[in-house]
Write a protein that holds these residues in place. Structure first.
Motif, PDB file in Angstrom:
ATOM      1  N   PHE A  75       0.825  -1.203   0.000  1.00 34.11           N
ATOM      2  CA  PHE A  75       0.000   0.000   0.000  1.00 34.11           C
ATOM      3  C   PHE A  75       0.867   1.263   0.000  1.00 34.11           C
ATOM      4  O   PHE A  75       0.441   2.311  -0.466  1.00 34.11           O
ATOM      5  CB  PHE A  75      -0.934   0.000   1.211  1.00 34.11           C
ATOM      6  N   PHE A  76       2.088   1.146   0.514  1.00 34.68           N
ATOM      7  CA  PHE A  76       2.994   2.290   0.507  1.00 34.68           C
ATOM      8  C   PHE A  76       3.484   2.622  -0.902  1.00 34.68           C
ATOM      9  O   PHE A  76       4.119   3.656  -1.109  1.00 34.68           O
ATOM     10  CB  PHE A  76       4.188   2.015   1.425  1.00 34.68           C
ATOM     11  N   ALA A  77       3.216   1.743  -1.878  1.00 33.58           N
ATOM     12  CA  ALA A  77       3.651   1.962  -3.257  1.00 33.58           C
ATOM     13  C   ALA A  77       2.543   2.532  -4.140  1.00 33.58           C
ATOM     14  O   ALA A  77       2.768   2.792  -5.322  1.00 33.58           O
ATOM     15  CB  ALA A  77       4.162   0.646  -3.854  1.00 33.58           C
ATOM     16  N   ILE A  78       1.347   2.729  -3.604  1.00 32.51           N
ATOM     17  CA  ILE A  78       0.226   3.191  -4.438  1.00 32.51           C
ATOM     18  C   ILE A  78       0.490   4.576  -5.025  1.00 32.51           C
ATOM     19  O   ILE A  78       0.317   4.796  -6.240  1.00 32.51           O
ATOM     20  CB  ILE A  78      -1.084   3.190  -3.624  1.00 32.51           C
ATOM     21  N   THR A  79       0.901   5.526  -4.203  1.00 36.76           N
ATOM     22  CA  THR A  79       1.101   6.894  -4.687  1.00 36.76           C
ATOM     23  C   THR A  79       2.189   6.942  -5.752  1.00 36.76           C
ATOM     24  O   THR A  79       2.058   7.630  -6.777  1.00 36.76           O
ATOM     25  CB  THR A  79       1.457   7.836  -3.524  1.00 36.76           C
ATOM     26  N   TRP A  80       3.272   6.204  -5.528  1.00 38.55           N
ATOM     27  CA  TRP A  80       4.345   6.138  -6.524  1.00 38.55           C
ATOM     28  C   TRP A  80       3.783   5.623  -7.853  1.00 38.55           C
ATOM     29  O   TRP A  80       4.073   6.190  -8.921  1.00 38.55           O
ATOM     30  CB  TRP A  80       5.455   5.204  -6.038  1.00 38.55           C
ATOM     31  N   THR A  81       2.988   4.566  -7.782  1.00 42.15           N
ATOM     32  CA  THR A  81       2.440   3.965  -8.997  1.00 42.15           C
ATOM     33  C   THR A  81       1.536   4.944  -9.738  1.00 42.15           C
ATOM     34  O   THR A  81       1.604   5.062 -10.975  1.00 42.15           O
ATOM     35  CB  THR A  81       1.646   2.694  -8.640  1.00 42.15           C
ATOM     36  N   GLN A  82       0.698   5.645  -9.005  1.00 35.14           N
ATOM     37  CA  GLN A  82      -0.194   6.619  -9.630  1.00 35.14           C
ATOM     38  C   GLN A  82       0.604   7.699 -10.370  1.00 35.14           C
ATOM     39  O   GLN A  82       0.280   8.060 -11.507  1.00 35.14           O
ATOM     40  CB  GLN A  82      -1.090   7.263  -8.570  1.00 35.14           C
ATOM     41  N   GLU A  83       1.644   8.201  -9.728  1.00 35.01           N
ATOM     42  CA  GLU A  83       2.436   9.261 -10.342  1.00 35.01           C
ATOM     43  C   GLU A  83       3.197   8.741 -11.564  1.00 35.01           C
ATOM     44  O   GLU A  83       3.275   9.419 -12.596  1.00 35.01           O
ATOM     45  CB  GLU A  83       3.410   9.843  -9.316  1.00 35.01           C
ATOM     46  N   PHE A  84       3.733   7.533 -11.449  1.00 30.16           N
ATOM     47  CA  PHE A  84       4.483   6.962 -12.572  1.00 30.16           C
ATOM     48  C   PHE A  84       3.569   6.726 -13.778  1.00 30.16           C
ATOM     49  O   PHE A  84       3.930   7.045 -14.920  1.00 30.16           O
ATOM     50  CB  PHE A  84       5.153   5.660 -12.146  1.00 30.16           C
ATOM     51  N   ILE A  85       2.383   6.176 -13.537  1.00 28.74           N
ATOM     52  CA  ILE A  85       1.445   5.904 -14.634  1.00 28.74           C
ATOM     53  C   ILE A  85       1.021   7.208 -15.310  1.00 28.74           C
ATOM     54  O   ILE A  85       0.902   7.275 -16.546  1.00 28.74           O
ATOM     55  CB  ILE A  85       0.232   5.125 -14.106  1.00 28.74           C
ATOM     56  N   THR A  86       0.804   8.255 -14.528  1.00 27.27           N
ATOM     57  CA  THR A  86       0.431   9.555 -15.103  1.00 27.27           C
ATOM     58  C   THR A  86       1.534  10.079 -16.022  1.00 27.27           C
ATOM     59  O   THR A  86       1.270  10.549 -17.138  1.00 27.27           O
ATOM     60  CB  THR A  86       0.147  10.569 -13.980  1.00 27.27           C
ATOM     61  N   ILE A  87       2.778   9.991 -15.578  1.00 22.12           N
ATOM     62  CA  ILE A  87       3.912  10.421 -16.401  1.00 22.12           C
ATOM     63  C   ILE A  87       3.968   9.621 -17.688  1.00 22.12           C
ATOM     64  O   ILE A  87       4.122  10.165 -18.796  1.00 22.12           O
ATOM     65  CB  ILE A  87       5.235  10.276 -15.616  1.00 22.12           C
ATOM     66  N   LEU A  88       3.830   8.295 -17.558  1.00 20.36           N
ATOM     67  CA  LEU A  88       3.932   7.420 -18.719  1.00 20.36           C
ATOM     68  C   LEU A  88       2.812   7.685 -19.733  1.00 20.36           C
ATOM     69  O   LEU A  88       3.050   7.815 -20.939  1.00 20.36           O
ATOM     70  CB  LEU A  88       3.907   5.963 -18.250  1.00 20.36           C
ATOM     71  N   LYS A  89       1.594   7.812 -19.234  1.00 20.17           N
ATOM     72  CA  LYS A  89       0.451   8.010 -20.124  1.00 20.17           C
ATOM     73  C   LYS A  89       0.454   9.404 -20.762  1.00 20.17           C
ATOM     74  O   LYS A  89      -0.036   9.584 -21.886  1.00 20.17           O
ATOM     75  CB  LYS A  89      -0.851   7.777 -19.363  1.00 20.17           C
ATOM     76  N   ASN A  90       0.967  10.384 -20.062  1.00 22.47           N
ATOM     77  CA  ASN A  90       1.071  11.717 -20.658  1.00 22.47           C
ATOM     78  C   ASN A  90       2.026  11.721 -21.842  1.00 22.47           C
ATOM     79  O   ASN A  90       1.807  12.418 -22.835  1.00 22.47           O
ATOM     80  CB  ASN A  90       1.538  12.740 -19.613  1.00 22.47           C
ATOM     81  N   LYS A  91       3.079  10.923 -21.728  1.00 18.51           N
ATOM     82  CA  LYS A  91       4.079  10.870 -22.806  1.00 18.51           C
ATOM     83  C   LYS A  91       3.664   9.878 -23.898  1.00 18.51           C
ATOM     84  O   LYS A  91       3.851  10.139 -25.095  1.00 18.51           O
ATOM     85  CB  LYS A  91       5.430  10.462 -22.207  1.00 18.51           C
ATOM     86  N   PHE A  92       3.088   8.758 -23.487  1.00 18.92           N
ATOM     87  CA  PHE A  92       2.709   7.711 -24.436  1.00 18.92           C
ATOM     88  C   PHE A  92       1.285   7.242 -24.144  1.00 18.92           C
ATOM     89  O   PHE A  92       1.073   6.189 -23.545  1.00 18.92           O
ATOM     90  CB  PHE A  92       3.674   6.522 -24.349  1.00 18.92           C
ATOM     91  N   PRO A  93       0.276   8.026 -24.534  1.00 18.08           N
ATOM     92  CA  PRO A  93      -1.115   7.717 -24.156  1.00 18.08           C
ATOM     93  C   PRO A  93      -1.650   6.400 -24.701  1.00 18.08           C
ATOM     94  O   PRO A  93      -2.613   5.858 -24.151  1.00 18.08           O
ATOM     95  CB  PRO A  93      -1.903   8.905 -24.735  1.00 18.08           C
TER      96      PRO A  93
END
Length: 456
Positions: free
Chosen positions: A81-99
């Motif tokens: 559960f301590f990794a949820i925020t990291w995952t959310q931020e990483f996915i946002t970065i990835l999808k913004n660059k490669f939707p």
């Protein structure tokens, strides 16, 4: 550049404990899934994000155009559960660059029973709940439109995969793990595996074969291993075969495992000490008979503690290090805490280290709410008055022991029974990078507030 299949074990924005900053924690279950895929497609690259920021980790991948060039879904495991925020931020970065890149997430300890999964991960294409060994290869090549949730019950009879360390980025710094079994089924109230039946242990000859392959890969005859099991409970027949093969192959490796104090006999300890067993993580949890009953650790606490005492003495005689896990549980009082400390103090010379922490509630599911309701009867209250939507909820253990006080008690217990050198030895055995030296450790802890340290 050829297209790789990316497996990413999510990182954390910060560790649960600051003192853990230099540790490497291998997501061995996810590496097992990646290893299965690589058997067929030979294109897998596995990354542990650790404490990289989401942006820095994305840039690390894109230095080699790994995200840009992949034509496959990107697999992300959320181990905590301590990794949820990291995952959310990483996915946002990835999808913004490669939707248009497809993302598949899993992580049974985090996702399985919670209803907010879609809400927290709206940009994800596939959410897998449960164990994915039976479907992981299909997920690589299947076509899907819109967000889907897959509920997969792998069961306990899955053949536990052989881990392929060649696909792990910077594998040489990780002490290798070998997964031996899954489940436990002993019924401890706080454990996610309390009702999951213990699977069959991986055959001894397969374990030895994996050890030999890893010695060759690492080019090191004196590797340290972690034998991964929620509860290591080998039969006498397994031990005899493992000992025979260990001696036959002239092995010099040392290994570590986790088990209960009341299911592992002194006789087995003596046998396994001849074949490399060096560190035992023991889930004692408490030495208060009242607390042991409350957490459903045992129905016969005096007998349980007697067995624990015998096991500690045997380990000491066999030069096996013991790290004891202590769980501060709802209902604690100054009396129950002192009972545990007195017991530990009596056995102090047999103990290499202590890991102590108060109970945390994970998740927001009906199961979590039901568990909390049972804890209210013995004095627990929510630190902030509500179940946190982060999935991490802290508890006041009783009127006497608030959450903040429980943290101080846990730290005090660790410091009473663990020196700086002991802490380093235990962490170096499996968790610090293999190139990590004692001076690296000293330099690191000198940067920390001394109040953060869990050793003296």
């Amino acid at each position: 550049m050829s297209s790789s299949i990316l497996f990413i074990s999510a990182g954390m924005l910060k560790n649960k404990k600051k003192i853990q900053i230099d540790s490497l924690y291998l997501n061995y279950g996810f590496l097992g899934l990646a290893s299965l895929v690589n058997q067929k497609l030979k294109k897998v690259k596995f990354f542990q994000a650790n404490l990289f920021s989401p942006e820095d980790f994305f840039n690390k991948l894109e230095e080699k155009s790994l995200v840009k060039n992949t034509k496959y879904p990107i697999f992300i495991s959320i181990p905590s559960f301590f990794a949820i925020t990291w995952t959310q931020e990483f996915i946002t970065i990835l999808k913004n660059k490669f939707p248009n890149k497809k993302i598949i997430i899993g992580g049974r300890w985090v996702l399985d029973n919670d209803i907010w999964v879609k809400e927290k991960f709206p940009l994800v294409d596939v959410i897998v709940k449960g164990q994915a060994e039976n479907i992981i290869e299909k997920l690589v090549t299947c076509n899907f439109e819109g967000q889907i949730v897959i509920n997969e019950d792998g069961g306990i009879n899955i053949d536990i995969p052989k881990l392929n360390y060649n696909i792990l980025d910077n594998f040489i710094e990780y002490s290798p793990s070998i997964e031996l079994s899954r489940g436990c089924g002993k019924g401890c109230s706080f454990c996610a595996d309390k009702d999951v039946k213990l699977s069959s242990i991986k055959p001894a000859d397969k374990v030895i074969s994996e050890i030999l392959d890893l010695i060759k890969l690492y080019d090191d005859k004196k590797l340290n291993f972690y034998f991964e099991s929620s509860i290591f409970q080998p039969s006498n027949l397994w031990i005899d075969e493992f000992n025979f093969l260990y001696q036959k192959n002239n092995l010099e490796i040392l290994w570590r495992c986790e088990t209960r104090v009341d299911t592992f006999s002194s006789k087995k300890i003596k046998q396994l000490s001849k074949s490399g067993l060096k560190v035992l993580d023991l889930g004692l949890e408490s030495a208060s008979e009242t607390q042991l009953k409350r957490m459903k650790k045992t129905s016969a606490p005096s007998k349980y503690l007697l067995k624990a005492s015998e096991l500690l003495k045997t380990c000491y005689e066999e030069n096996i290090w013991v790290k004891i896990n202590i769980l501060l549980y709802p209902g604690e009082s100054n009396t129950t805490i002192n009972e545990t400390i007195d017991w530990l103090n009596y056995h102090k010379k047999y103990i290499k280290g202590i890991s102590a922490y108060p109970l945390i509630l994970y998740g927001t599911s009906l199961q979590t709410l039901s568990f909390f309701n049972s804890l209210k009867d013995i004095g627990a209250t929510l630190k902030d008055g509500i179940l946190s939507d982060t999935g991490i909820t802290y508890l006041n253990l009783s009127d006497e022991i608030s959450y903040d006080k429980s943290l101080e008690i846990a730290k005090m217990i660790s410091k009473l029974f663990m020196t700086q050198e002991d802490y380093y030895d235990l962490k170096k055995f499996n968790y610090f990078p293999r190139s990590y030296k004692y001076m690296d450790f000293i330099n690191s802890i000198n940067l920390l507030d001394k109040n953060e340290l869990t050793f003296n």
